[in-house]
Scaffold this motif. Structure first.
Motif: not given
Length: 225
Positions: A41-42, A48-50, A53-55
């Protein structure tokens, strides 16, 4: 004694920045692992978090690229036509519309291939980050020199900012503010200088940014207009 002190200060700064950049990757890895434990569900939050992290990892990579020693580079004879084609083919997969005007034959240049790959990736990455949707790339062999031109359809950079944006930790006008470390063009300028080449910024045929790079086919040579 002063010269030695300055050298030691630069080495200490580079070591500190490299250490900080390296240490940041450990908590980033832990955060990425934690996202794998999130429920379905998230999924949106996890993506968005990943992405963040990539950026962050990309910014760390740019720091490490910039603090590398600016001394002699190891070069080898490379087909620049093929290198550009291979790198930009991957950029096309990232969503950029590409127009390639490359010679049909091999253009052999004595260079550091990984460095020129960074140049192309940084320029295309910057173009896309600041709103460009297409990039026109042209390569010409002028005999002893090659000329590489990349033009995008983004908002461009005001002429008065051309020299400023080539310095580290600076970005263009508000129209081109889109995050990042402000090192992309500085790294490009550093790599071009290591190849005894020249870098010029201008206005593209679409009103966006034009980047023109001139490199000697054999090292070391210096460009003379």
């Amino acid at each position: 004694h002063m010269s030695q002190s300055i050298k030691e200060l630069i080495e200490e700064r580079n070591l500190m920045m490299a250490g900080v950049s390296h240490d940041l990757r450990t908590p980033l890895t832990r955060v990425r692992l934690a996202t794998e434990m999130m429920s379905s569900q998230e999924e949106g939050l996890r993506e968005s978090i990943n992405a963040d992290i990539d950026e962050t990892n990309a910014i760390i990579d740019q720091f490490i690229d910039y603090i590398r020693p600016a001394g002699e580079i190891e070069t080898r004879t490379t087909d620049l036509t093929q290198l550009i084609h291979d790198v930009l083919l991957l950029q096309g997969d990232q969503g950029l519309e590409l127009e390639l005007a490359l010679p049909t034959e091999a253009v052999l240049v004595e260079c550091h291939p990984l460095g020129l790959r960074r140049v192309l990736n940084n320029l295309c990455g910057n173009a896309q980050r600041y709103g460009a949707s297409r990039v026109h790339t042209e390569l010409r062999d002028d005999g002893h020199w090659v000329r590489l031109r990349l033009s995008d359809d983004g908002p461009g950079i005001p002429e008065g900012d051309y020299q400023r944006v080539l310095k580290p930790f600076t970005q263009g006008s508000l129209a081109r503010t889109g995050g990042g470390s402000g090192l992309g063009l500085a790294i490009v300028a550093k790599i071009v200088a290591q190849h005894h080449g020249t870098l010029r910024l201008g206005v593209s045929m679409w009103g966006g940014l034009l980047v023109e790079i001139r490199l000697p086919k054999q090292q070391p040579l210096e460009w003379v207009d």
